[in-house]
Scaffold this motif. Structure first.
Motif, PDB file in Angstrom:
ATOM      1  N   SER A 108       7.272   2.761  11.460  1.00 65.25           N
ATOM      2  CA  SER A 108       6.744   2.546  10.119  1.00 65.25           C
ATOM      3  C   SER A 108       5.263   2.205  10.192  1.00 65.25           C
ATOM      4  CB  SER A 108       7.501   1.415   9.431  1.00 65.25           C
ATOM      5  OG  SER A 108       6.839   1.059   8.234  1.00 65.25           O
ATOM      6  N   LEU A 109       4.436   3.011   9.536  1.00 67.19           N
ATOM      7  CA  LEU A 109       2.991   2.765   9.504  1.00 67.19           C
ATOM      8  C   LEU A 109       2.666   1.465   8.785  1.00 67.19           C
ATOM      9  CD1 LEU A 109       1.783   6.349   8.575  1.00 67.19           C
ATOM     10  CD2 LEU A 109       1.572   5.220  10.793  1.00 67.19           C
ATOM     11  N   ASN A 110       3.497   1.062   7.843  1.00 71.41           N
ATOM     12  CA  ASN A 110       3.231  -0.133   7.055  1.00 71.41           C
ATOM     13  C   ASN A 110       3.673  -1.417   7.740  1.00 71.41           C
ATOM     14  OD1 ASN A 110       2.053   1.227   4.879  1.00 71.41           O
ATOM     15  ND2 ASN A 110       4.052   1.756   4.078  1.00 71.41           N
ATOM     16  N   ASP A 156      -6.469  -1.829   9.976  1.00 75.07           N
ATOM     17  CA  ASP A 156      -7.566  -2.197   9.067  1.00 75.07           C
ATOM     18  C   ASP A 156      -7.511  -1.358   7.796  1.00 75.07           C
ATOM     19  OD1 ASP A 156      -8.423  -4.045  10.898  1.00 75.07           O
ATOM     20  OD2 ASP A 156     -10.097  -2.827  11.651  1.00 75.07           O
ATOM     21  N   PHE A 157      -7.240  -0.049   7.929  1.00 70.25           N
ATOM     22  CA  PHE A 157      -7.127   0.838   6.768  1.00 70.25           C
ATOM     23  C   PHE A 157      -5.995   0.373   5.863  1.00 70.25           C
ATOM     24  CE2 PHE A 157      -5.522   4.522   4.498  1.00 70.25           C
ATOM     25  CZ  PHE A 157      -6.682   5.107   4.014  1.00 70.25           C
ATOM     26  N   ARG A 158      -4.850   0.037   6.469  1.00 73.49           N
ATOM     27  CA  ARG A 158      -3.673  -0.427   5.721  1.00 73.49           C
ATOM     28  C   ARG A 158      -3.975  -1.730   4.995  1.00 73.49           C
ATOM     29  NH1 ARG A 158       0.973  -1.486   9.786  1.00 73.49           N
ATOM     30  NH2 ARG A 158      -0.170  -3.397  10.176  1.00 73.49           N
ATOM     31  N   PHE A 205       0.649   2.449   3.239  1.00 73.01           N
ATOM     32  CA  PHE A 205       0.680   3.902   3.228  1.00 73.01           C
ATOM     33  C   PHE A 205       1.826   4.356   2.323  1.00 73.01           C
ATOM     34  CE2 PHE A 205      -1.442   3.052   7.245  1.00 73.01           C
ATOM     35  CZ  PHE A 205      -2.433   4.028   7.279  1.00 73.01           C
ATOM     36  N   THR A 206       1.581   5.355   1.503  1.00 75.46           N
ATOM     37  CA  THR A 206       2.646   5.909   0.673  1.00 75.46           C
ATOM     38  C   THR A 206       3.126   7.240   1.223  1.00 75.46           C
ATOM     39  OG1 THR A 206       1.017   6.928  -0.788  1.00 75.46           O
ATOM     40  CG2 THR A 206       1.858   4.748  -1.417  1.00 75.46           C
ATOM     41  N   LEU A 209       6.764  11.538  14.049  1.00 70.24           N
ATOM     42  CA  LEU A 209       7.056  10.306  14.767  1.00 70.24           C
ATOM     43  C   LEU A 209       6.934   9.043  13.922  1.00 70.24           C
ATOM     44  CD1 LEU A 209       5.082  11.177  18.009  1.00 70.24           C
ATOM     45  CD2 LEU A 209       7.533  11.441  17.625  1.00 70.24           C
ATOM     46  N   VAL A 210       6.342   9.181  12.721  1.00 73.60           N
ATOM     47  CA  VAL A 210       6.096   8.003  11.884  1.00 73.60           C
ATOM     48  C   VAL A 210       6.604   8.218  10.466  1.00 73.60           C
ATOM     49  CG1 VAL A 210       4.081   7.265  13.217  1.00 73.60           C
ATOM     50  CG2 VAL A 210       3.774   8.786  11.271  1.00 73.60           C
ATOM     51  N   ILE A 211       6.783   7.104   9.773  1.00 74.90           N
ATOM     52  CA  ILE A 211       7.118   7.095   8.352  1.00 74.90           C
ATOM     53  C   ILE A 211       6.152   6.125   7.672  1.00 74.90           C
ATOM     54  CG2 ILE A 211       9.556   7.690   8.639  1.00 74.90           C
ATOM     55  CD1 ILE A 211      10.211   4.695   8.335  1.00 74.90           C
ATOM     56  N   PRO A 212       5.975   6.235   6.329  1.00 74.93           N
ATOM     57  CA  PRO A 212       5.064   5.286   5.655  1.00 74.93           C
ATOM     58  C   PRO A 212       5.519   3.846   5.805  1.00 74.93           C
ATOM     59  CG  PRO A 212       5.635   7.094   4.196  1.00 74.93           C
ATOM     60  CD  PRO A 212       6.473   7.237   5.414  1.00 74.93           C
TER      61      PRO A 212
END
Length: 190
Positions: free
Chosen positions: A131-133, A156-158, A164-165, A187-190
Motif C-alpha cells: 500500500s502506497l498510503n 514526502d509526496f504523500r 494516493f487515490t 506491485l502496489v496499491i493506493p
C-alpha cells in the motif's frame, strides 16, 4: 527598392490600425447585473462541496467496517469511528495524521499481521501488493528501483498531497517515470 517597399507597407499597416481604433473604439464597459449565490434546495450536491467521505477501516480495530466521516478527517478519526484500536494494534506503523480520501481503505496493522515488523510487506501471498498510503520507507525500498531517496520522495509526496487515490499518481513523484511506473503498477496499491 525593397527597403522603401517594406517601409511603405509598415506605414500603411500602422495607418490602418490607427484608423480602426479611431472609427470603431472598443465598446464602453457595461455594469453587469449581479446574481445572488443561493443554494438550490432541489439540487444541494450541485452547489455544495462534498461534506462527507466514506472509508473502509480494517485490521486491528474494534469494529471494522465502512464509515462516513466529515470531509477533512484524518486516519485517527477513522480509527476512532471504528471503535478505536484493539490491544494488538501497531499504530506506529501508520501515519495517523494523514488526511483521508473518499473511498480509501485504512488497514491498521496488528502484532499478528505480516506488516507488524517494520519493513515487511503489508500483504501476504504470492501476489502481495504494498500500500502506497501505508508503507514506510523500508517497505517501499523492497520494491524494484526504489532506493532510500526515492522512498523518501514518495512519503514526502504523500504527506504533502494527501493519500494516493491511484497508482498512476506515482508519476507525479520526482524520479518515477513511465518505465518505473509500469514495473510498480502490478506491485502496489493506493
Amino acid at each position: 527598392m525593397s527597403r522603401v517597399a517594406a517601409l511603405v507597407l509598415v506605414l500603411v499597416v500602422l495607418a490602418w490600425v490607427a484608423l480602426s481604433i479611431i472609427f470603431s473604439p472598443p465598446p464602453a464597459a457595461e455594469e453587469l447585473d449581479s446574481i445572488p449565490l443561493v443554494a438550490d434546495p432541489e439540487h444541494p450536491a450541485a452547489t455544495e462541496p462534498l461534506a462527507t467521505l466514506t472509508v473502509h477501516v480494517v485490521g486491528a480495530v474494534k469494529k471494522p467496517g465502512v464509515y462516513e466521516l466529515p470531509d477533512g478527517s484524518r486516519i485517527t478519526d477513522a480509527i476512532e469511528a471504528a471503535g478505536g484500536m484493539s490491544k494488538k494494534a501497531r499504530p506506529e506503523l501508520l501515519n495517523l495524521a494523514a488526511k483521508l480520501a473518499d473511498g480509501q481503505q485504512i488497514i491498521l496493522p496488528g502484532t499478528s499481521d505480516a506488516s507488524a515488523t517494520p519493513g515487511a510487506p503489508q500483504a501476504q501471498g504470492p501476489n502481495a501488493k504494498i500500500s502506497l498510503n501505508q508503507a514506510d520507507a523500508q517497505t517501499l525500498q523492497t520494491l524494484p528501483g526504489i532506493g532510500p531517496a526515492l522512498a523518501k520522495r514518495i512519503i514526502d509526496f504523500r504527506d504533502k498531497n494527501g493519500p494516493f487515490t491511484s497508482v498512476a499518481e506515482l508519476d507525479a513523484v520526482s524520479g518515477i517515470g513511465p518505465v518505473l511506473l509500469g514495473e510498480l503498477s502490478e506491485l502496489v496499491i493506493p
